[in-house]
Design a protein around this motif. Structure first.
Motif, short mmCIF file in Angstrom:
data_model
loop_
_atom_site.label_atom_id
_atom_site.label_comp_id
_atom_site.label_asym_id
_atom_site.label_seq_id
_atom_site.Cartn_x
_atom_site.Cartn_y
_atom_site.Cartn_z
N ALA A 161 0.97 -1.16 0.47
CA ALA A 161 -0.13 -0.05 0.47
C ALA A 161 0.56 0.65 0.22
O ALA A 161 2.41 1.35 0.68
CB ALA A 161 -0.67 -0.15 1.40
N GLY A 162 0.31 2.30 -0.56
CA GLY A 162 1.13 3.68 -0.73
C GLY A 162 1.65 3.44 -2.57
O GLY A 162 2.47 4.48 -2.79
N ASP A 163 2.42 2.24 -2.90
CA ASP A 163 2.78 2.69 -4.29
C ASP A 163 1.93 2.81 -4.92
O ASP A 163 1.21 2.49 -4.94
CB ASP A 163 3.41 0.59 -4.85
N THR A 164 2.67 3.60 -6.05
CA THR A 164 1.46 3.87 -7.53
C THR A 164 2.30 2.78 -8.27
O THR A 164 3.02 2.68 -8.98
CB THR A 164 2.13 5.10 -7.45
N VAL A 165 0.97 2.24 -9.09
CA VAL A 165 1.00 1.19 -10.15
C VAL A 165 1.09 2.22 -11.08
O VAL A 165 0.47 2.48 -11.34
CB VAL A 165 0.48 -0.35 -10.07
N LYS A 166 1.83 2.01 -12.16
CA LYS A 166 2.18 2.44 -13.49
C LYS A 166 2.25 1.18 -14.39
O LYS A 166 2.44 0.06 -13.74
CB LYS A 166 2.91 3.45 -13.56
N ALA A 167 1.91 1.36 -15.53
CA ALA A 167 2.47 0.26 -16.38
C ALA A 167 2.55 0.61 -18.39
O ALA A 167 2.21 1.65 -18.65
CB ALA A 167 0.78 -0.69 -16.60
N TRP A 168 3.38 -0.25 -18.59
CA TRP A 168 3.91 -0.27 -19.95
C TRP A 168 3.94 -0.98 -21.29
O TRP A 168 3.69 -2.30 -20.30
CB TRP A 168 5.32 0.32 -20.24
N THR A 169 3.86 -1.50 -21.86
CA THR A 169 3.34 -2.35 -22.46
C THR A 169 4.69 -3.17 -23.74
O THR A 169 4.71 -1.58 -24.41
CB THR A 169 1.62 -2.85 -23.57
N GLU A 170 4.66 -3.63 -24.16
CA GLU A 170 5.57 -3.83 -25.22
C GLU A 170 4.69 -4.93 -26.49
O GLU A 170 4.37 -6.60 -26.08
CB GLU A 170 7.06 -5.05 -25.13
N VAL A 171 4.93 -4.75 -27.94
CA VAL A 171 3.75 -5.73 -28.85
C VAL A 171 4.63 -7.16 -28.96
O VAL A 171 6.04 -6.49 -29.36
CB VAL A 171 3.53 -5.36 -29.38
#
Lengths: 342, 342, 342
Positions: B280-290
């Motif tokens: 908790a407290g972590d900020t989740v972000k995301a990226w993708t590779e095709v």
């Protein structure tokens, strides 16, 4: 080239433009249960199928503000992703109840544009409509926001400021077909006060308060598929996640049950201002001023115009400072019409 | 003698053993609403019955990952209660959509065992199947975990390491019966990008982020009836409740809407690593590779293989350090197949 | 004159008075999903329509405690808004399962009154009934609370202390029509332990724990439309929001799955004490003592009487100090009957 949505900037709008908003949504009992877990919502027409049938409806609709949030949430990526400020609402009407099983989508027409004198921002007015799976309009409202320009050198558009009514005329309110309060159950509804007992100018302190938690406003805001990052990402706003203004509206409306349990259906949104930002840890309270009353053609159904004020402290009924500005503890000043048994 | 479930230890498994997992679950619109409140999930096929029907399905299914979590949650008491680490996934396939009203149960077959050289732990491979009330398999996947031995002196089993595919062959992906993207609505879906526009090797930063709250991940984890105490009990883990890895998977997948709104249905899980724990407290972000693309036999339906990476900081597209280890801010490295309109 | 509800004070009650509580509620799958997100609830009869049908019921009912909370929540504005303490429960029985689609309302009869010697407060006993849309009683129980007087000079009422049974007789328990555990599935239920294996006096430590978060107990309490401000408003209780006692009951019951997975249906509430208040941050654990056993006429169905104790620390099985008071870490001491396969 990037496939992510950068949002629209001021120069991307033109008057007459139609914005068809994405991601239709089918509503179920799950949305209702969540709405009642997120807010102290107790209006009987939205809680009980039996109560709703006794009022002439086929079943209990989804809370009017839940329907509003579903419609509103879809507009965010197209209207307010680059907004600096949410300036106002007008001419809002609820035209049809929304029931579990209905699927809602939204579209907006740009009805006004005015570049600000600084050349960096402008005001965009949109008229938004929420439609169900039968293409019937269930909600419509005007909203205006201040939006950044992407290119400060982009030419200013012709200024068009729409003429908006200060309030929806009582004659223009739409009472749901079949609504009949002549057998209204004032015991099951929670209060005995009927339309006749409320007087224009009357002030009601709703007494109760709720201290807001981060998890709750994020659950709510996501449920409406409003994904503006200011509400979710602490690295983007280290000073605190800004709470979606609609969360405050729903919290205040639910708190207003205590004193207005019979103000059942919201049918008009005359105006509204998010006077100050709300953050987790704030304790939201609410008070109401009766602004107007009107009769309707439906049996036993009166309309009542209410100013709903949400605060995070201070005394009830204090709204503005001597210089006419909202007091710092005022969160919301909302002007709406509701239907009430006579 | 104690009636509580101590969980299985390494020496309690044998290759070929069938584990029938407890507590079947009937899904309703409630689970869908909660999924959409817990994650910024907006893929239109999972939001709107109308959109789903326009794609040839009878109604909107439950989000694929929600179905996965329901199936997975049941396996925890039998597979991972005494797990030291969740090591990997492979050969995952979604075989049938799950609709409100369906009842899911799970069973697993032990397909591999390997005692570690320290003699205290071992690796267990299971192939898990989720079944509906008609005994149809709706999901299957392989998962392997490191499990403690109860008795360090228990003899080591014969080592059996299953041969697992590095990725599900595109030809083995199952497209739901009737799925047809030839009338796909790219306006209502939220983005115009179709299968043809994505190129192998393309990288997409999904931009948005969500700072995680304790209440939210616990609500989610309980909803899937995953009751491993590391997720709930601060007296058991004073350093912080460990967030269920599936919560990070769903959060990242939902964030990936922004840039992959048309990667509608998840049909294959090729692999996945929970690179670092999330709190908790972590900020989740995301990226993708095709990673790959393939055609299917269904009208207008293409398959796309994606690497979805979730992080809690750092720059997008940074995955490993020079020595080949995951960077400390990487939470998840997931490899999956999705279906997309061509 | 004020339209808000001030709640009833001690002098507002009279023996024989009927209180018809407001705001009926229609239950859907949404309430069930939320219940399973808020508590680690896994009893199979309440999770799976298939499992419930195999036990002779038409579908999976709403968790018995969820039905209890819905009934209880409605009584708060009329019974406990000005309560100083929630003193006890007795003679509780679940008479009919509640299914999605049912609408519940509540009414109470005042069955006892006793002014305290200080003249400022008194004890009020009410017998509450929850009814469905067919006016069938689904739940009934007695509860007594200490309530403030509004006017200390109001005359004391005649003292009436109802005679209450120490426990519901096994012969008075109502087994739902059609319930049949003769084909009970001990694999899908999660544990093999049947009625025959539990012995009076047996103690079970349920092992698991959950650290409580503010957002969760508020979501739960609002879902039951219990809006007592002590649970929500930190400005009203700066020392911490008091957690609704029913939240602790549901948490402890859900934790008791581990060791009592087959104690499926709650049919009797013999008594209960909220020994100490619970606050966010507390870690709730639970243990059970088997108090009694009885047979029933239904096929394969036994009744088991259980003491369920919730704690926020300390050792399992420690209940009272040497002077007979509850230990400070004990939150709840609940005495109930459940139905279990023989």
């Amino acid at each position: 080239m990037a496939k992510t949505n950068p949002g629209r900037f001021f120069e991307d709008y033109s008057v007459g433009q139609i914005l068809t908003h994405a991601v239709p949504r089918t509503i179920s009992g799950g949305e209702r249960a969540l709405y009642h877990a997120l807010y102290p919502a107790r209006h009987a027409l939205y809680s009980s199928d039996e109560f709703a049938r006794n009022c002439g409806l086929p079943q209990s609709p989804i809370d009017d503000l839940a329907a509003f949030h579903v419609v509103f949430g879809k507009t965010v990526p197209d209207v307010s992703l680059n907004a600096v400020a949410n300036l106002g609402y007008a001419e809002g009407r609820w035209l049809l109840p929304v029931y579990p099983g209905d699927t809602l989508r939204s579209e907006s027409e740009v009805i006004g544009l005015k570049q600000n004198s600084n050349g960096k921002t402008g005001v965009v007015w949109v008229r938004t409509r929420g439609l169900n799976q039968r293409d019937e309009v269930v909600i419509e409202y005007v909203r205006w926001v201040m939006v950044r320009k992407s290119d400060p050198n982009a030419p200013a558009p012709e200024t068009v400021v729409p003429e908006l009514k200060g309030a929806v005329d009582a004659a223009d309110l739409v009472v749901p077909k079949g609504l009949d309060f002549s057998r209204y159950d004032f015991v099951q509804s929670g209060e005995s006060h009927r339309w006749d007992e409320y007087k224009t100018g009357e002030m009601i302190d709703h007494v109760d308060g709720v201290t807001i938690e981060e998890a709750e406003h994020m659950l709510a805001t996501r449920l409406w598929q409003n994904t503006a990052k200011v509400h979710f990402d602490l690295t983007f706003r280290p000073e605190g996640r800004l709470i979606y203004g609609g969360h405050v509206i729903s919290m205040a409306r639910a708190l207003s049950f205590n004193g207005l349990a019979n103000a059942q259906m919201i049918v008009g949104l005359n105006g509204g201002a998010h006077a100050n930002p709300c953050f987790a840890g704030d304790t939201v309270k609410a008070w109401t001023e009766v602004l107007d009353k009107a009769e309707t053609d439906a049996p036993g159904v009166g309309a009542i115009r209410l100013r709903l004020v949400a605060t995070k402290g201070g005394e009830p009924f204090a709204l503005k400072t001597e210089d006419g500005k909202y007091r710092p503890e005022v969160l919301l000043d909302l002007d709406y019409w509701a239907l009430m048994p006579m």
